[in-house]
Design an enzyme around this catalytic site. Structure first.
Site, short mmCIF file in Angstrom:
data_model
loop_
_atom_site.label_atom_id
_atom_site.label_comp_id
_atom_site.label_asym_id
_atom_site.label_seq_id
_atom_site.Cartn_x
_atom_site.Cartn_y
_atom_site.Cartn_z
N HIS A 260 0.85 -1.19 0.00
CA HIS A 260 0.00 0.00 0.00
C HIS A 260 0.89 1.24 0.00
CE1 HIS A 260 0.78 -0.49 4.32
NE2 HIS A 260 0.26 0.71 4.57
N HIS B 147 1.45 3.91 1.89
CA HIS B 147 2.01 4.67 3.02
C HIS B 147 3.54 4.73 2.95
CE1 HIS B 147 -1.85 4.17 5.65
NE2 HIS B 147 -1.92 5.20 4.81
N ASP C 107 5.89 4.74 5.09
CA ASP C 107 6.72 3.79 5.85
C ASP C 107 6.78 2.41 5.17
OD1 ASP C 107 3.94 3.55 6.74
OD2 ASP C 107 4.66 2.20 8.31
N HIS C 108 6.12 2.29 4.01
CA HIS C 108 6.17 1.04 3.24
C HIS C 108 6.79 1.22 1.85
CE1 HIS C 108 3.62 -1.28 6.13
NE2 HIS C 108 3.42 -0.03 6.53
N HIS D 23 -7.51 -0.59 5.45
CA HIS D 23 -6.47 0.30 6.00
C HIS D 23 -6.23 1.44 4.99
CE1 HIS D 23 -2.79 1.52 8.06
NE2 HIS D 23 -2.10 1.33 6.96
N ASP E 119 -0.25 -3.69 6.32
CA ASP E 119 -0.88 -3.16 7.54
C ASP E 119 -2.35 -3.56 7.64
OD1 ASP E 119 1.53 -1.98 8.13
OD2 ASP E 119 0.85 0.08 7.77
N HIS F 194 4.47 -4.56 10.80
CA HIS F 194 4.90 -3.91 12.04
C HIS F 194 5.01 -4.90 13.20
CE1 HIS F 194 4.47 0.38 10.82
NE2 HIS F 194 3.56 -0.11 9.99
FE FE Z 1 2.74 0.93 8.25
ZN ZN Z 2 0.05 1.74 6.54
#
Ligand code: FE
Ligand code: ZN
Length: 254
Positions: free
Chosen positions: A53, A55, A57-58, A111, A128, A166
């Site tokens: 996805h 985001h 942080d990915h 999400h 996530d 995570h």
């Molecule tokens: Fe994340």
């Molecule tokens: Zn995420």
């Protein structure tokens, strides 16, 4: 044969690296540096990037990895990720020829609205959406979408390894114990997860069997979950999506 190794990023992200002796594929590289260090240390050549996805942080490490390795970048077809070269949707599959590994795509919105999972060879990379003993927040989707997505994952074979994005397991277990104080499987999971974290080991991968036994978000039809969700909501909840929505909100507020 290949191995799957978690590379830690930021405070609690895992970047999963699937590799053999020579080649590596990374899932959700939120940052490049720890991946580049790992590849260098193991003398591996990156052959593909997989994103679940959009985001940051990915996907935040995609560009820097591409500067060193010109590789295909796979990602969700309905999300805008600038570096993605192959846009995927449910029914598609990715063949990682260097590792002889085929991964099938599942659409699991909730999400984010276009979130996808990669599933094959008893491995599930679910970003996530499904966490060990928990699930992602509903940033873009509805409770109903997320409920359907989680149940799609719950139907995968029991032995499927759950490789999520995570290390949230201990906090998730604390919440799960509030929702289902009588569930002994959660107590057992807590003992083993605490041991792993004390030794600085990941609690992942989990398995689908373990999630069905412990994860409150997959247990919305269990009487104890319904009862405690109803207590939280202050009214009697009858359908599983309402139970899911109530415990998701409960988790957000603790
Ligand atoms: Fe994340
Ligand atoms: Zn995420």
């Amino acid at each position: 044969m290949f191995k799957i190794v978690p590379v830690s990023a930021f405070t609690d992200n895992y970047i999963w690296v699937i590799h053999d002796q020579y080649h590596a594929v990374v899932v959700d590289p939120g940052e490049a540096k720890p991946v580049l260090d790992f590849l260098e240390q193991k003398k591996l050549k990156l052959t593909a990037i997989l994103n679940t996805h959009h985001h940051i942080d990915h996907v935040g490490g995609n560009l820097e990895l591409l500067q060193q390795f010109q590789v295909p970048v796979y990602g969700p077809g309905s999300e805008e990720i600038p570096t993605v070269t192959h846009r995927l949707k449910e029914g598609d599959s990715v063949y990682l020829s260097e590792l002889s590994l085929r991964l099938n795509i599942l659409d699991i919105p909730g999400h984010t609205s276009g979130h996808i999972a990669y599933y094959g060879a008893n491995l599930l990379f679910c970003g996530d959406t499904l966490f060990s003993c928990g699930c992602g927040r509903l940033f873009e989707g509805t409770a109903q979408q997320m409920y359907i997505s989680l149940n799609k994952l719950a139907k995968l074979p029991d032995e499927t390894g759950v490789y999520c994005g995570h290390e949230y397991t201990l906090a998730n277990i604390n919440f799960a114990r509030l929702v289902e104080p009588e569930n002994q499987a959660i107590t057992q999971l807590q003992i083993s997860a605490e041991k792993q974290r004390k030794s600085n080991l990941p609690t992942l991968p989990s398995t689908i069997a373990m999630e069905k036994a412990c994860n409150p978000f997959l247990r919305c039809t269990q009487p104890e979950v319904i009862r405690n969700a109803s207590n939280y909501a202050g009214k009697s909840l009858t359908d599983p999506v309402s139970v899911f929505a109530a415990i998701r909100e409960w988790k957000n507020n603790i």
